[in-house]
Design an enzyme around this catalytic site. Structure first.
Site, PDB file in Angstrom:
ATOM      1  N   ALA A 124       0.850  -1.198   0.000  1.00 37.78           N
ATOM      2  CA  ALA A 124       0.000   0.000   0.000  1.00 37.78           C
ATOM      3  C   ALA A 124       0.881   1.242   0.000  1.00 37.78           C
ATOM      4  O   ALA A 124       1.951   1.261   0.616  1.00 37.78           O
ATOM      5  CB  ALA A 124      -0.886   0.005   1.239  1.00 37.78           C
ATOM      6  N   LYS A 125       0.420   2.273  -0.690  1.00 43.74           N
ATOM      7  CA  LYS A 125       1.152   3.546  -0.683  1.00 43.74           C
ATOM      8  C   LYS A 125       0.429   4.429   0.334  1.00 43.74           C
ATOM      9  O   LYS A 125      -0.464   5.204  -0.010  1.00 43.74           O
ATOM     10  CB  LYS A 125       1.143   4.146  -2.095  1.00 43.74           C
ATOM     11  CG  LYS A 125       2.236   5.169  -2.324  1.00 43.74           C
ATOM     12  CD  LYS A 125       2.406   5.479  -3.794  1.00 43.74           C
ATOM     13  CE  LYS A 125       3.242   6.708  -4.019  1.00 43.74           C
ATOM     14  NZ  LYS A 125       4.640   6.622  -3.570  1.00 43.74           N
ATOM     15  N   ALA A 126       0.778   4.213   1.605  1.00 45.29           N
ATOM     16  CA  ALA A 126       0.039   4.841   2.697  1.00 45.29           C
ATOM     17  C   ALA A 126       0.926   5.855   3.414  1.00 45.29           C
ATOM     18  O   ALA A 126       2.128   5.621   3.616  1.00 45.29           O
ATOM     19  CB  ALA A 126      -0.433   3.781   3.675  1.00 45.29           C
TER      20      ALA A 126
END
Ligand SMILES: Cc1ncc(COP(=O)(O)O)c(C=O)c1O
Length: 318
Positions: free
Chosen positions: A156-158
């Site tokens: 995830a690009k969190a």
């Protein structure tokens, strides 16, 4: 940083300086947000967003992994990005969509806080510099390990996850290097602080697999496809730190940095200590794809329609 005129915020275009949030925004405190980094390039067909659909898909997947429904459809965000680039009159820009838990609820349970959405665009040169792209960068293996699969979600690009990259980047910069390379929790090579990593050995291109905890980079997917199209043998497998030092060539890829050769790691010269031929060929074809100069990859471009220029004033006698 350079600015643009307008930012898209929850469905409205607002002035750059008015795109603000409350200090009790949930995402500001707990990192509860997801984002993308994209670029639009000036092509013969107009400004074109590289692999826009793939970036938006990843945004929606990152949001889903953090139980955060996005209050706009993918098509609405796509159209909003086009509108924003066109309204700012930009031919080339970096694009930053972000979805974050907004104001209204504190505490660690975030599901009652609203999800706010913003998209910003601005002119931004190559992240590791034009010289870095040309001559290669010096990198350092960080003492910080990449976040493990059982603590956070590397795919995830969190927002909050980037504290990991921030620590590695600070460490590398303070030690005088341009980029950090993180190992995974097992000690195998993972990726740069904001880029995927590859090595070339005897003409074969090797890169860590997703099990190593990489972000599934959109540039990575593109470069692996290009490498295959050029006839290179490509393998995704675990790589050791020493394999990096012993490689003929090493390079990084990411939307902000683009394709960047690495000329030195931990003070070991990589190959001849300058960008190698495989890296050079991949970089050329990748740049051609980004700028719409290679018809094989024309489908990767989402062309933005700009307003027609104002008609030239009529001249001659009335
Ligand atoms: C940690 C990390 N890995 C890899 C990448 C490369 O991903 P992409 O090619 O989609 O930009 C990025 C940049 O977004 C990143 O932040």
């Amino acid at each position: 940083m350079e600015q643009a005129d307008l930012i898209w915020h929850n469905g409205e275009l607002v002035a750059w300086e008015d795109a603000k949030v409350h200090v009790l925004t949930h995402g500001l405190h707990y990192g509860t947000g997801v984002f993308e980094g994209e670029r639009a390039y000036d092509t013969d067909r107009g400004p074109a967003i590289f692999r826009h659909q793939d970036h938006l898909d990843r945004l929606f997947k990152s949001a889903e992994l953090y139980y955060m429904p996005i209050p706009f459809s993918l098509e609405e965000l796509r159209a909003a990005t086009h509108q924003l680039i066109s309204a700012n009159g930009l031919r080339e820009c970096y694009i930053r969509p972000i979805v974050f838990r907004g104001y209204g609820q504190m505490g660690l349970y975030p599901l009652d806080a609203p999800a706010d959405v913003a998209i910003a665009v601005w002119p931004w040169g190559a992240y590791l510099g034009e010289e870095g792209k040309r001559e290669g960068v010096r990198a350092k293996v960080a003492s910080w390990r990449r976040i493990p699969h059982d603590s956070l979600i590397p795919a995830a690009k969190a927002c909050g996850q980037y504290l990991n990259s921030v620590l590695a980047k600070i460490e590398a910069s303070k030690a005088g290097y341009q980029e950090a390379i993180l190992l995974d929790p097992r000690g195998f090579v993972c990726e740069g602080s904001g880029e995927n990593i590859y090595l070339v050995r005897d003409g074969v291109i090797l890169t860590p697999p997703s099990a190593a905890g990489i972000l599934d980079g959109i540039c990575r997917r593109s470069i692996l496809q290009i490498a295959g199209d050029l006839g290179y043998q490509v393998a995704e497998r675990d790589l050791t730190r020493a394999e990096l030092y012993l490689a003929d060539e090493v390079f990084l890829s990411g939307t902000a940095a683009e394709l960047v050769p690495v000329r030195e790691i931990d003070d070991h010269a990589i190959g001849a200590g300058r960008p190698g031929p495989v890296t050079g060929e991949l970089q050329r074809v990748f740049e051609d794809a980004l700028h719409g100069r290679d018809p094989r990859y024309a489908d990767w471009l989402d062309v933005v329609r700009m307003p027609a220029p104002a008609p030239a004033p009529l001249t001659g006698s009335a």
